[in-house]
Enzyme design. Sequence first.
Site, PDB file in Angstrom:
ATOM      1  N   HIS A 134       0.965  -1.231  -0.312  1.00  7.31           N
ATOM      2  CA  HIS A 134      -0.116  -0.124  -0.149  1.00  7.31           C
ATOM      3  C   HIS A 134       1.037   1.338   0.015  1.00  7.31           C
ATOM      4  O   HIS A 134       0.935   1.920   0.891  1.00  7.31           O
ATOM      5  CB  HIS A 134      -0.995   0.056   1.183  1.00  7.31           C
ATOM      6  CG  HIS A 134      -2.145   0.987   1.188  1.00  7.31           C
ATOM      7  ND1 HIS A 134      -3.346   0.772   1.705  1.00  7.31           N
ATOM      8  CD2 HIS A 134      -2.003   2.201   0.568  1.00  7.31           C
ATOM      9  CE1 HIS A 134      -4.233   1.621   1.450  1.00  7.31           C
ATOM     10  NE2 HIS A 134      -3.417   2.679   0.764  1.00  7.31           N
ATOM     11  N   HIS A 136       1.723   4.846  -1.467  1.00  5.41           N
ATOM     12  CA  HIS A 136       1.307   6.202  -2.354  1.00  5.41           C
ATOM     13  C   HIS A 136       2.720   6.520  -2.699  1.00  5.41           C
ATOM     14  O   HIS A 136       3.601   6.906  -2.072  1.00  5.41           O
ATOM     15  CB  HIS A 136       0.774   7.018  -1.558  1.00  5.41           C
ATOM     16  CG  HIS A 136      -0.729   6.609  -1.365  1.00  5.41           C
ATOM     17  ND1 HIS A 136      -1.764   7.301  -1.712  1.00  5.41           N
ATOM     18  CD2 HIS A 136      -0.962   5.834  -0.234  1.00  5.41           C
ATOM     19  CE1 HIS A 136      -2.752   6.671  -1.199  1.00  5.41           C
ATOM     20  NE2 HIS A 136      -2.516   5.833  -0.038  1.00  5.41           N
ATOM     21  N   LYS A 217      -6.575  -0.801  -8.736  1.00  2.38           N
ATOM     22  CA  LYS A 217      -6.911  -0.391  -7.165  1.00  2.38           C
ATOM     23  C   LYS A 217      -8.186   0.342  -7.455  1.00  2.38           C
ATOM     24  O   LYS A 217      -8.444   1.194  -8.528  1.00  2.38           O
ATOM     25  CB  LYS A 217      -5.970   0.732  -6.781  1.00  2.38           C
ATOM     26  CG  LYS A 217      -6.374   1.568  -5.550  1.00  2.38           C
ATOM     27  CD  LYS A 217      -6.498   0.677  -4.304  1.00  2.38           C
ATOM     28  CE  LYS A 217      -6.857   1.413  -3.099  1.00  2.38           C
ATOM     29  NZ  LYS A 217      -6.025   2.399  -2.666  1.00  2.38           N
ATOM     30  N   HIS A 246     -10.470   0.301  -1.780  1.00  2.00           N
ATOM     31  CA  HIS A 246     -10.643   1.196  -0.479  1.00  2.00           C
ATOM     32  C   HIS A 246     -12.209   1.460  -0.795  1.00  2.00           C
ATOM     33  O   HIS A 246     -12.431   2.415  -1.755  1.00  2.00           O
ATOM     34  CB  HIS A 246      -9.743   2.233  -0.624  1.00  2.00           C
ATOM     35  CG  HIS A 246     -10.198   3.734   0.213  1.00  2.00           C
ATOM     36  ND1 HIS A 246      -9.241   4.464   0.859  1.00  2.00           N
ATOM     37  CD2 HIS A 246     -11.302   4.105   0.535  1.00  2.00           C
ATOM     38  CE1 HIS A 246      -9.797   5.277   1.548  1.00  2.00           C
ATOM     39  NE2 HIS A 246     -11.028   5.263   1.189  1.00  2.00           N
ATOM     40  N   HIS A 272      -6.785  -1.553   4.711  1.00  2.62           N
ATOM     41  CA  HIS A 272      -7.044  -1.037   5.906  1.00  2.62           C
ATOM     42  C   HIS A 272      -8.579  -1.385   6.352  1.00  2.62           C
ATOM     43  O   HIS A 272      -9.291  -0.732   6.574  1.00  2.62           O
ATOM     44  CB  HIS A 272      -7.045   0.476   5.892  1.00  2.62           C
ATOM     45  CG  HIS A 272      -7.502   1.229   4.680  1.00  2.62           C
ATOM     46  ND1 HIS A 272      -8.597   1.222   4.100  1.00  2.62           N
ATOM     47  CD2 HIS A 272      -6.634   2.185   4.076  1.00  2.62           C
ATOM     48  CE1 HIS A 272      -8.796   2.069   3.097  1.00  2.62           C
ATOM     49  NE2 HIS A 272      -7.355   2.684   2.812  1.00  2.62           N
ATOM     50  N   HIS A 320      -7.271  13.328   2.204  1.00  2.15           N
ATOM     51  CA  HIS A 320      -8.445  13.215   1.312  1.00  2.15           C
ATOM     52  C   HIS A 320      -8.951  14.323   0.792  1.00  2.15           C
ATOM     53  O   HIS A 320      -9.990  14.411   0.412  1.00  2.15           O
ATOM     54  CB  HIS A 320      -9.295  12.341   1.848  1.00  2.15           C
ATOM     55  CG  HIS A 320      -8.901  10.814   2.107  1.00  2.15           C
ATOM     56  ND1 HIS A 320      -8.929  10.004   0.804  1.00  2.15           N
ATOM     57  CD2 HIS A 320      -8.452  10.151   3.065  1.00  2.15           C
ATOM     58  CE1 HIS A 320      -8.605   8.991   1.195  1.00  2.15           C
ATOM     59  NE2 HIS A 320      -8.124   8.741   2.494  1.00  2.15           N
ATOM     60  N   ASP A 360       0.563   2.554   3.565  1.00  4.08           N
ATOM     61  CA  ASP A 360      -0.331   3.771   3.364  1.00  4.08           C
ATOM     62  C   ASP A 360       0.665   4.843   3.300  1.00  4.08           C
ATOM     63  O   ASP A 360       0.363   6.074   3.758  1.00  4.08           O
ATOM     64  CB  ASP A 360      -1.339   3.893   4.254  1.00  4.08           C
ATOM     65  CG  ASP A 360      -2.683   4.385   3.541  1.00  4.08           C
ATOM     66  OD1 ASP A 360      -2.336   5.077   2.639  1.00  4.08           O
ATOM     67  OD2 ASP A 360      -3.931   4.376   4.021  1.00  4.08           O
TER      68      ASP A 360
END
EC number: 3.5.1.5
Length: 567
Positions: A134, A136, A217, A246, A272, A320, A360
């Site tokens: 995971h 980014h 994803k 997600h 998660h 986010h 993450d």
Amino acid sequence: MAKISRQAYADMFGPTVGDRVRLADTALMLEVEQDLTTYGEEVKFGGGKVIRDGMGQSQALSKDCVDAVITNALILDHWGIVKADIGIKHGRIVGIGKAGNPDVQPNVDIVIGAGTEAIAGEGKIITAGAIDTHVHFICPQQVEEALCAGTTTFIGGGTGPVAGSTATTVTPGIWNMHRMLEAADELPINVGLFGKGTVSNPDAIREQIANGAMGLKIHEDWGATPAAIDTCMTVADEMDVQVAIHSDTLNEGGFYEATTKAIGDRVIHVFHTEGAGGGHAPDVIKSVGEPNIIPASTNPTMPYTINTVDEHLDMLMVCHHLDPAIAEDVAFAESRIRRETIAAEDILHDLGAISVMSSDSQAMGRVAEVAMRTWQCAHKMKLQRGPLEGDSELSDNTRLKRYVAKYTINPAITHGISHEVGSIEKGKLADIVLWDPAFFGVKPALVLKGGLAVYAPMGDINGAIPTPQPVHYRPMYAATGKARAATSMTFLPKAAIEAGITEKLKLTHLIGEVKGCRNIRKKDMIHNSYTPVIELDSQTYVVKADGMALVCEPLAELPMAQRYFLF
């Protein structure tokens, strides 16, 4: 027969069968189960030691001996806790057993010759490099931080510090995929990239896979609707890649049941799973009980401490692209943060119900803390739940195998790369981490990438010896020049390999083919396949697994923390 005390033997050659080793400053104890070396015939390098011409070193030519040997290594892996020598040739593990000179020593199955480098494993714990599923891809500097913490494989997506990448692990479309594959070709780490799975047109997914996406994803920020999920899963089955999801925190496109209906009986990797990182609020944690879902955690909620909840709101707002001045954005963030499910997550890991640990990175998670957070959770669970079945206060081998599998073999199986990486086993890429027991899980003593040192703590470069202060992690030769490509791997799907993407983009990394992603189930997760019936009280958020309430207290103090980072 000459004898030596157990303590003297351990000091010289490392611990042997029955010896116990504490991991860092935790309550976790490792006990050696088997010793594949031969007493009295151990090999060790140095002045007056065994690996010398005609003694432990044979006359074999390079083709008949290993390129490197890790001597007297204490291996901690999902398959066992074993003392052995490890042979490496052409960047891969070729032997786990007894190294030496077969002309003068018995039981030798790893031949040392003039072409063999010696790596001292005495007193060290050896693990496979961590696989972070995971990631980014927000900045390339993550690679250095991760390697210095023992992570050797990145799986995820992104194109840099832009809104789409800070929120979602997606490298969208052909142009972005090609540029990121070219960028990854310069990185001294294994890489696999996710394409965007959130699209209802199957051809838009097929073209991403054919151009290098090793997985897909689905993310709520792009839309995690049942239609997109079904389309993505259908193409994944067709082209043999994994899907990570997600799911829909706001339950806009449907509730948890709508998502599982769209998934059907097809395998999927749920990120998660607890929910603070995102997913159907409040019941995404129910996915732990599905036989076709491989559940994972990200490290910011692991383990549950007195500070966990407080730090999450701000993290979520930033990651986010939310506005604290908008009430709906604040409500969205608050809906994801629940003390009760965060507490349950620790216990689900200890039960072997959550199979994978990940970071993450920079998007509510810390890229250099995958291994550390895993072992902190294991420590917390030993304190709060006691030894697992088969363990004792003085030996935690069952628990150790369960937890190490969460960031090594299980993510490799999940994403179809376990034939290349994920464990200390013959035939696999020699991505190996050596730890001093006192620094286990926190600061490696040496990280090997494809059998060559890639990062290590190094002292004053103008010092007369390598150890004078200041000591800090520095890149080594596997991070330099053409050796980067010769020791690291880019994972591609069969469709991209057959389409000639490697040649088209002039990639120089080793290429690993992703395969076997679609015929796995949770039962294939080693030591982490427990699939309980999960109940969630939607009012109190209390979680039950097979009728047992999963309740634990937050810790006020963790091991492997501040005392290791004073300097």
